[in-house]
Design an enzyme around this catalytic site. Structure first.
Site, PDB file in Angstrom:
ATOM      1  N   GLU A 292       2.355 -12.988  -4.753  1.00 31.31           N
ATOM      2  CA  GLU A 292       1.581 -11.951  -4.051  1.00 31.31           C
ATOM      3  C   GLU A 292       0.925 -10.973  -5.004  1.00 31.31           C
ATOM      4  O   GLU A 292       1.295  -9.799  -5.065  1.00 31.31           O
ATOM      5  CB  GLU A 292       2.512 -11.193  -3.110  1.00 31.31           C
ATOM      6  CG  GLU A 292       3.258 -12.078  -2.160  1.00 31.31           C
ATOM      7  CD  GLU A 292       4.292 -11.319  -1.351  1.00 31.31           C
ATOM      8  OE1 GLU A 292       4.937 -10.387  -1.881  1.00 31.31           O
ATOM      9  OE2 GLU A 292       4.447 -11.642  -0.187  1.00 31.31           O
ATOM     10  N   PRO A 293      -0.068 -11.423  -5.760  1.00 35.66           N
ATOM     11  CA  PRO A 293      -0.722 -10.516  -6.700  1.00 35.66           C
ATOM     12  C   PRO A 293      -1.619  -9.516  -5.987  1.00 35.66           C
ATOM     13  O   PRO A 293      -2.351  -9.880  -5.067  1.00 35.66           O
ATOM     14  CB  PRO A 293      -1.568 -11.466  -7.559  1.00 35.66           C
ATOM     15  CG  PRO A 293      -1.875 -12.619  -6.650  1.00 35.66           C
ATOM     16  CD  PRO A 293      -0.656 -12.785  -5.776  1.00 35.66           C
ATOM     17  N   ARG A 295      -2.504  -5.904  -7.848  1.00 36.84           N
ATOM     18  CA  ARG A 295      -3.094  -5.284  -9.034  1.00 36.84           C
ATOM     19  C   ARG A 295      -3.860  -6.286  -9.912  1.00 36.84           C
ATOM     20  O   ARG A 295      -4.986  -6.022 -10.329  1.00 36.84           O
ATOM     21  CB  ARG A 295      -1.949  -4.673  -9.851  1.00 36.84           C
ATOM     22  CG  ARG A 295      -2.353  -3.838 -11.023  1.00 36.84           C
ATOM     23  CD  ARG A 295      -1.108  -3.533 -11.885  1.00 36.84           C
ATOM     24  NE  ARG A 295      -0.003  -3.079 -11.082  1.00 36.84           N
ATOM     25  CZ  ARG A 295       0.203  -1.806 -10.717  1.00 36.84           C
ATOM     26  NH1 ARG A 295      -0.613  -0.871 -11.134  1.00 36.84           N
ATOM     27  NH2 ARG A 295       1.235  -1.481  -9.969  1.00 36.84           N
ATOM     28  N   ARG A 332      -2.948   8.364  -9.568  1.00 38.44           N
ATOM     29  CA  ARG A 332      -1.890   7.579 -10.223  1.00 38.44           C
ATOM     30  C   ARG A 332      -1.226   8.279 -11.411  1.00 38.44           C
ATOM     31  O   ARG A 332      -0.041   8.087 -11.654  1.00 38.44           O
ATOM     32  CB  ARG A 332      -2.399   6.191 -10.606  1.00 38.44           C
ATOM     33  CG  ARG A 332      -2.676   5.339  -9.362  1.00 38.44           C
ATOM     34  CD  ARG A 332      -2.954   3.887  -9.688  1.00 38.44           C
ATOM     35  NE  ARG A 332      -1.781   3.209 -10.187  1.00 38.44           N
ATOM     36  CZ  ARG A 332      -1.601   2.848 -11.434  1.00 38.44           C
ATOM     37  NH1 ARG A 332      -2.512   3.080 -12.343  1.00 38.44           N
ATOM     38  NH2 ARG A 332      -0.498   2.243 -11.792  1.00 38.44           N
ATOM     39  N   TYR A 336       2.705   8.606 -11.029  1.00 42.19           N
ATOM     40  CA  TYR A 336       3.589   7.804 -11.895  1.00 42.19           C
ATOM     41  C   TYR A 336       3.340   7.986 -13.382  1.00 42.19           C
ATOM     42  O   TYR A 336       3.856   7.207 -14.182  1.00 42.19           O
ATOM     43  CB  TYR A 336       3.404   6.300 -11.682  1.00 42.19           C
ATOM     44  CG  TYR A 336       3.093   5.710 -10.361  1.00 42.19           C
ATOM     45  CD1 TYR A 336       4.029   5.696  -9.330  1.00 42.19           C
ATOM     46  CD2 TYR A 336       1.871   5.062 -10.151  1.00 42.19           C
ATOM     47  CE1 TYR A 336       3.747   5.059  -8.135  1.00 42.19           C
ATOM     48  CE2 TYR A 336       1.596   4.426  -8.947  1.00 42.19           C
ATOM     49  CZ  TYR A 336       2.538   4.435  -7.944  1.00 42.19           C
ATOM     50  OH  TYR A 336       2.261   3.798  -6.782  1.00 42.19           O
ATOM     51  N   CYS A 363      -7.526  22.161  -6.855  1.00 38.57           N
ATOM     52  CA  CYS A 363      -6.806  23.397  -7.152  1.00 38.57           C
ATOM     53  C   CYS A 363      -5.335  23.080  -7.300  1.00 38.57           C
ATOM     54  O   CYS A 363      -4.514  23.341  -6.402  1.00 38.57           O
ATOM     55  CB  CYS A 363      -7.036  24.395  -6.034  1.00 38.57           C
ATOM     56  SG  CYS A 363      -8.767  24.820  -5.936  1.00 38.57           S
ATOM     57  N   GLU A 364      -5.017  22.524  -8.450  1.00 40.41           N
ATOM     58  CA  GLU A 364      -3.685  21.959  -8.670  1.00 40.41           C
ATOM     59  C   GLU A 364      -3.602  21.678 -10.161  1.00 40.41           C
ATOM     60  O   GLU A 364      -4.415  20.909 -10.674  1.00 40.41           O
ATOM     61  CB  GLU A 364      -3.632  20.638  -7.877  1.00 40.41           C
ATOM     62  CG  GLU A 364      -2.321  20.026  -7.615  1.00 40.41           C
ATOM     63  CD  GLU A 364      -1.615  20.675  -6.431  1.00 40.41           C
ATOM     64  OE1 GLU A 364      -0.430  20.909  -6.602  1.00 40.41           O
ATOM     65  OE2 GLU A 364      -2.240  20.933  -5.389  1.00 40.41           O
ATOM     66  N   TYR A 392      -5.082   0.402  -6.455  1.00 44.72           N
ATOM     67  CA  TYR A 392      -4.360   1.629  -6.118  1.00 44.72           C
ATOM     68  C   TYR A 392      -5.140   2.903  -6.480  1.00 44.72           C
ATOM     69  O   TYR A 392      -4.543   3.901  -6.858  1.00 44.72           O
ATOM     70  CB  TYR A 392      -2.963   1.625  -6.761  1.00 44.72           C
ATOM     71  CG  TYR A 392      -2.168   0.385  -6.409  1.00 44.72           C
ATOM     72  CD1 TYR A 392      -1.709   0.193  -5.111  1.00 44.72           C
ATOM     73  CD2 TYR A 392      -1.925  -0.609  -7.346  1.00 44.72           C
ATOM     74  CE1 TYR A 392      -1.011  -0.955  -4.767  1.00 44.72           C
ATOM     75  CE2 TYR A 392      -1.229  -1.766  -7.010  1.00 44.72           C
ATOM     76  CZ  TYR A 392      -0.771  -1.932  -5.717  1.00 44.72           C
ATOM     77  OH  TYR A 392      -0.088  -3.063  -5.379  1.00 44.72           O
TER      78      TYR A 392
HETATM   79  C1  LIG Z   1       2.861  -4.081  -3.710  1.00 46.68           C
HETATM   80  C2  LIG Z   1       3.345  -5.432  -3.397  1.00 46.68           C
HETATM   81  C3  LIG Z   1       2.764  -6.533  -4.025  1.00 46.68           C
HETATM   82  C4  LIG Z   1       1.687  -6.406  -5.059  1.00 46.68           C
HETATM   83  O1  LIG Z   1       2.123  -5.865  -6.261  1.00 46.68           O
HETATM   84  P1  LIG Z   1       1.113  -5.801  -7.492  1.00 46.68           P
HETATM   85  O2  LIG Z   1       1.842  -5.089  -8.566  1.00 46.68           O
HETATM   86  O3  LIG Z   1      -0.076  -5.030  -7.024  1.00 46.68           O
HETATM   87  O4  LIG Z   1       0.763  -7.199  -7.848  1.00 46.68           O
HETATM   88  C5  LIG Z   1       3.203  -7.779  -3.652  1.00 46.68           C
HETATM   89  N1  LIG Z   1       4.168  -7.953  -2.711  1.00 46.68           N
HETATM   90  C6  LIG Z   1       4.746  -6.910  -2.093  1.00 46.68           C
HETATM   91  C7  LIG Z   1       5.789  -7.161  -1.079  1.00 46.68           C
HETATM   92  C8  LIG Z   1       4.361  -5.622  -2.418  1.00 46.68           C
HETATM   93  O5  LIG Z   1       4.961  -4.590  -1.825  1.00 46.68           O
END
Ligand SMILES: *Cc1c(COP(=O)(O)O)cnc(C)c1O
Length: 433
Positions: A292-293, A295, A332, A336, A363-364, A392
């Protein structure tokens, strides 16, 4: 340059996807999100090809839509024959309205309400990734009331620390996501799921974390070990073997020169060899594998352009360069401490010798895009580029301080077009009665 789609032209201007960024800033105004459509498609194809070759037919990447979510992205995902992960009714609706084939969508999240589940089923979402016992009951009840069979995956927590930033580590035992294997709770979860007559349990899901580098393949290899050891145990206990093993997302991308480059194809090959060997050893059928890519599909396809405003030099202390965006379009660093590479797009031939904090207009004091960047001496009106902002950034943008969100302009084949228009001041008042 940190990425192949970034270069400098003869005029000494920064180019992105072969186009002069100062021209794009002039044409569309700033702040401005740019997205390299060709790069998005390339990244999808790298995953698809490597997964097909490594794991075989039936294995595929599912783009995690939360990284960058707007209609045009889902049209591209449809055209690239990708699956997608969605985590809210808003993301589901966006994909649905973009004409995405919803049977190829997975619905995730640690707290799906009954209304969310009903909405997902009404939109024809193909598979629901069930996060816990109560959700199992909810999905079973809703599916039963409709007399249907709902495909599901069971989200498990393999208890692995991916050595990434705490807020993006999700696979540790004490995570809010999924059901823990280590505590034995996952056994009861599987048993209960198999007893649900309106659910078709396709297999198991885990997701260890994001921005994974350190021996990226080791993280997946380790989670595959835990998941398949568990699968073997369930096979012995309940005679159930998963048809799908979803090992989550997370390959890291290069935000700065210090970040390594992950060879995604090579890493997938290693993970595939390992899973195949494990299945052989354990006498389990080789499952179809899903990754599940998010990023790594969109991050390096993005760049943000700003116009430089105030340059503040505090003699003997520090310098600030303020731009016309900030934590509203890129929270971001504030969230983080994320690193970024920063350029002055119209001064690429100049010597970089001015050390400053790149800050936004909010304003932060925490409204920092990146501290300690070294750029050529900036002036009001310069174009400031922040690289690798495709993931993101737009999806996390807010209207804090009633700042309107920038547009998303897509770059493809030497052409450019608006995919998301710039918010207007009236847009900001839309919900105010
Ligand atoms: C956020 C997330 C991803 C994607 O993560 P990346 O770091 O963006 O690749 C894949 N699977 C699940 C369940 C997530 O919560």
């Amino acid at each position: 340059m940190i990425c192949k789609n970034i270069a400098v032209n003869e005029e000494g201007h920064l180019t992105f996807a072969g186009q002069d960024t100062t021209d794009l800033a002039n044409k569309y105004g700033t702040p401005l999100y740019l997205m390299d459509e060709d790069r998005i498609r390339h990244n999808c194809r790298v995953y698809k090809k490597a997964m097909l070759e490594g794991f075989g037919e039936g294995s595929f990447p599912s783009y995690a839509g939360k990284a960058a979510c707007f209609k045009r992205i889902y049209e591209i995902m449809r055209e690239e024959d990708m699956s997608v992960d969605l985590v809210s009714p808003g993301e589901i609706y966006t994909a649905y309205k973009a004409g995405f084939p919803m049977e190829k969508a997975f619905f995730h999240g640690n707290n799906k309400t009954d209304a969310d589940i009903i909405f997902a089923i009404d939109c024809g979402v193909g598979c629901i990734v069930i996060d816990g016992m109560d959700e199992l009951t909810a999905v079973q009840t809703i599916a039963a009331s409709r007399g249907m069979q709902q495909n599901v995956l069971l989200r498990l927590t393999p208890g692995i620390d991916p050595h990434t930033y705490e807020a993006v580590a999700t696979g540790k035992v004490d995570s809010k996501f999924g059901v823990a294997i280590e505590t034995g709770q996952a056994d009861a979860f599987v048993n209960a799921a198999l007893a649900c007559n309106s659910l078709c349990v396709l297999g198991y899901h885990c997701h260890v974390g994001s921005q994974v580098f350190d021996d990226a393949d080791d993280v997946y290899v380790d989670s595959a070990d835990v998941m398949l050891t568990f699968a073997k145990k369930m096979h012995e206990k309940f005679g159930y073997a998963p048809q799908i093993l979803d090992i989550g997302g997370g390959y890291g991308v290069r935000y700065t020169e210090n970040d390594p480059t992950v060879d995604i194809a090579a890493s997938i090959r290693k993970v595939a060899d390992h899973i195949r060997r494990l299945c052989d050893e354990k006498g389990l059928p080789m499952p179809n594998v899903i990754m599940e890519p998010g990023r790594s599909i969109v991050a390096d396809a993005g760049m943000t352009l700003y116009t430089a405003g105030t340059v503040k030099e505090i003699t003997g202390y520090k310098n600030y360069l303020s731009v016309d965006g900030g934590m509203t379009d890129n929270p971001r660093y504030a969230l983080y401490g994320s690193e970024y590479t920063v350029y002055i797009a119209n001064k690429m031939a100049h010597k970089a010798d001015f050390l400053c904090d790149l800050v936004g207009r909010c304003c932060e004091s925490g409204d920092v895009i990146q501290p300690d960047v070294t750029v050529p001496m900036p002036e009001r009106g310069d174009i400031v580029a922040v690289c690798t902002t495709g993931a993101y950034n737009y999806s996390m943008a807010s209207n804090y301080n009633r700042v309107a969100r920038p547009p998303v302009v897509m770059l493809s084949n030497g052409k450019n077009y608006v995919a998301v228009r710039r918010e207007t001041l009236d847009d900001l008042l839309l919900n105010d009665l």
